[in-house]
Write a protein that holds these residues in place. Sequence first.
Motif, PDB file in Angstrom:
ATOM      1  N   THR A 189       0.813  -1.206   0.000  1.00 18.21           N
ATOM      2  CA  THR A 189       0.000   0.000   0.000  1.00 18.21           C
ATOM      3  C   THR A 189       0.851   1.262   0.000  1.00 18.21           C
ATOM      4  OG1 THR A 189      -1.727  -1.171   1.210  1.00 18.21           O
ATOM      5  CG2 THR A 189      -1.868   1.214   1.184  1.00 18.21           C
ATOM      6  N   TYR A 200      -4.071  10.141   2.036  1.00 22.24           N
ATOM      7  CA  TYR A 200      -4.802   9.301   1.082  1.00 22.24           C
ATOM      8  C   TYR A 200      -4.282   7.868   1.198  1.00 22.24           C
ATOM      9  CZ  TYR A 200      -6.372  13.684  -1.008  1.00 22.24           C
ATOM     10  OH  TYR A 200      -6.942  14.915  -1.215  1.00 22.24           O
ATOM     11  N   PRO A 202      -4.906   3.942  -0.221  1.00 20.76           N
ATOM     12  CA  PRO A 202      -5.588   2.972  -1.082  1.00 20.76           C
ATOM     13  C   PRO A 202      -6.024   1.774  -0.262  1.00 20.76           C
ATOM     14  CG  PRO A 202      -3.218   2.866  -1.423  1.00 20.76           C
ATOM     15  CD  PRO A 202      -3.458   3.992  -0.467  1.00 20.76           C
ATOM     16  N   ASN A 203      -7.233   1.300  -0.498  1.00 20.72           N
ATOM     17  CA  ASN A 203      -7.832   0.336   0.418  1.00 20.72           C
ATOM     18  C   ASN A 203      -8.654  -0.706  -0.352  1.00 20.72           C
ATOM     19  OD1 ASN A 203      -8.213  -0.231   3.331  1.00 20.72           O
ATOM     20  ND2 ASN A 203     -10.382   0.126   2.889  1.00 20.72           N
ATOM     21  N   SER A 206     -11.309   0.895  -2.663  1.00 17.87           N
ATOM     22  CA  SER A 206     -11.614   2.279  -2.328  1.00 17.87           C
ATOM     23  C   SER A 206     -10.336   3.058  -2.051  1.00 17.87           C
ATOM     24  CB  SER A 206     -12.519   2.340  -1.081  1.00 17.87           C
ATOM     25  OG  SER A 206     -11.850   1.803   0.049  1.00 17.87           O
ATOM     26  N   VAL A 207     -10.488   4.364  -1.935  1.00 15.80           N
ATOM     27  CA  VAL A 207      -9.432   5.232  -1.418  1.00 15.80           C
ATOM     28  C   VAL A 207     -10.023   6.008  -0.258  1.00 15.80           C
ATOM     29  CG1 VAL A 207      -7.892   7.165  -1.859  1.00 15.80           C
ATOM     30  CG2 VAL A 207      -8.243   5.439  -3.632  1.00 15.80           C
ATOM     31  N   LEU A 231     -12.340   1.266  -9.326  1.00 23.15           N
ATOM     32  CA  LEU A 231     -11.255   0.829  -8.445  1.00 23.15           C
ATOM     33  C   LEU A 231     -11.312  -0.688  -8.286  1.00 23.15           C
ATOM     34  CD1 LEU A 231     -11.448   3.610  -5.716  1.00 23.15           C
ATOM     35  CD2 LEU A 231      -9.611   3.274  -7.385  1.00 23.15           C
ATOM     36  N   ALA A 234      -6.931  -1.394  -5.429  1.00 18.64           N
ATOM     37  CA  ALA A 234      -6.159  -0.157  -5.301  1.00 18.64           C
ATOM     38  C   ALA A 234      -4.956  -0.370  -4.387  1.00 18.64           C
ATOM     39  CB  ALA A 234      -7.051   0.960  -4.757  1.00 18.64           C
ATOM     40  N   THR A 237      -1.163   5.384  -4.411  1.00 21.36           N
ATOM     41  CA  THR A 237      -1.743   6.709  -4.625  1.00 21.36           C
ATOM     42  C   THR A 237      -0.640   7.739  -4.821  1.00 21.36           C
ATOM     43  OG1 THR A 237      -1.858   7.101  -2.236  1.00 21.36           O
ATOM     44  CG2 THR A 237      -3.862   6.296  -3.314  1.00 21.36           C
ATOM     45  N   VAL A 247      -4.381   6.740  -8.858  1.00 22.39           N
ATOM     46  CA  VAL A 247      -4.480   5.485  -8.116  1.00 22.39           C
ATOM     47  C   VAL A 247      -3.999   4.345  -9.006  1.00 22.39           C
ATOM     48  CG1 VAL A 247      -5.970   3.939  -6.800  1.00 22.39           C
ATOM     49  CG2 VAL A 247      -6.496   6.380  -6.888  1.00 22.39           C
ATOM     50  N   ASN A 249      -3.796   0.364  -9.663  1.00 22.26           N
ATOM     51  CA  ASN A 249      -4.626  -0.790  -9.341  1.00 22.26           C
ATOM     52  C   ASN A 249      -3.969  -2.100  -9.757  1.00 22.26           C
ATOM     53  OD1 ASN A 249      -7.487   0.416  -8.590  1.00 22.26           O
ATOM     54  ND2 ASN A 249      -6.700   1.608 -10.302  1.00 22.26           N
TER      55      ASN A 249
END
Length: 333
Positions: A189, A200, A202-203, A206-207, A231, A234, A237, A247, A249
């Motif tokens: 990440t 920010y 990345p999850n 989602s962000v 997304l 992700a 970022t 982002v 991916n």
Amino acid sequence: MIRLAIIAAIASLAGCGSGVVAAPTSADHSAQTAASKCPCIYVANDNGTSIGVYAGSAHGRARPIRQIKGSRTKLQNPFGVAADANGNIYVANAAGKHADNHGSVTVYGPNASGNAKPMRTIGGSNTGLDKPSGIALNPVNGDIYVVNEDGGPSGVGSVTIYAPGATGNVAPIGSIAGESTGLSFNEQTGIAFDTTGNLYVPNVDSVLVFAADATGNVPPIRTIRGNYTLLEGAMETALDPSGNLYVGNLNNSILVFSAGANGNVAPTRDISGPNTKLDFIGGLAIDGAGNAYAASYDTRTITEYAVGATGDIKPINTIKGHALDGPLGISIR
């Protein structure tokens, strides 16, 4: 950085009051020398267990201008890298040589090269580090933010925060973790900051955007998520000079969202397709002109895309060579 600028201003005033002007130190000279050679591209190589520093103008089969590598460096699965204004290099080491070693953060001077010892190391049971895989420096105060894939009260990771000069087995000065945060890491990440210090993260699908002073089990102030966002896995970022969010991916795409994006919103641009040469994006960074750089782990390359690039477009530059070996984290400073 505001905090450092205030300290420098106080020191300057103190010198004027005493009638004594401090002479430049060798450390000051080293930092100035390193800074004069940049902006530079900093790359963490997981397979190669090294940090490569490339000139901003590097292209093709370029050699790094410096490489940190060897047993004295204490690099252990370097996943993330960041650099401060003086050229000091911060590395998130995801693992160690022993089962009870939960990783570390190692810090190197602006001219560190070869089998160099870190000038500082954050590690130990008090630090809260647990497979650190991403690192970034808050532009407002210089605090060190580290993504931990494991650990956290809910077992799905955390972001731990350390003071700029932190070293040793020190407790974080704050952390973002818990059910309310929405964090659910499962891959490497790369976190990023905007100019005001908002974070920010990345999850996966989602962000999450956290306020500049966020700490504890707190919800994000914004969340980019939904079918319109595209997304998918992700992992990385970065923000450009205008605040647009990039982002990276797992599906080998770079999505671009407008500044302040929130909710189930479509990206304004989508860089993807075979011509892009993206292949497992392990790192993402934007230079001062707004060009985007992506580190592809599988092909061992760094590809560059022009401002406004979108679609199945060829990179304007590709950096490759033997020194790139499993590139993950990437930073430009």
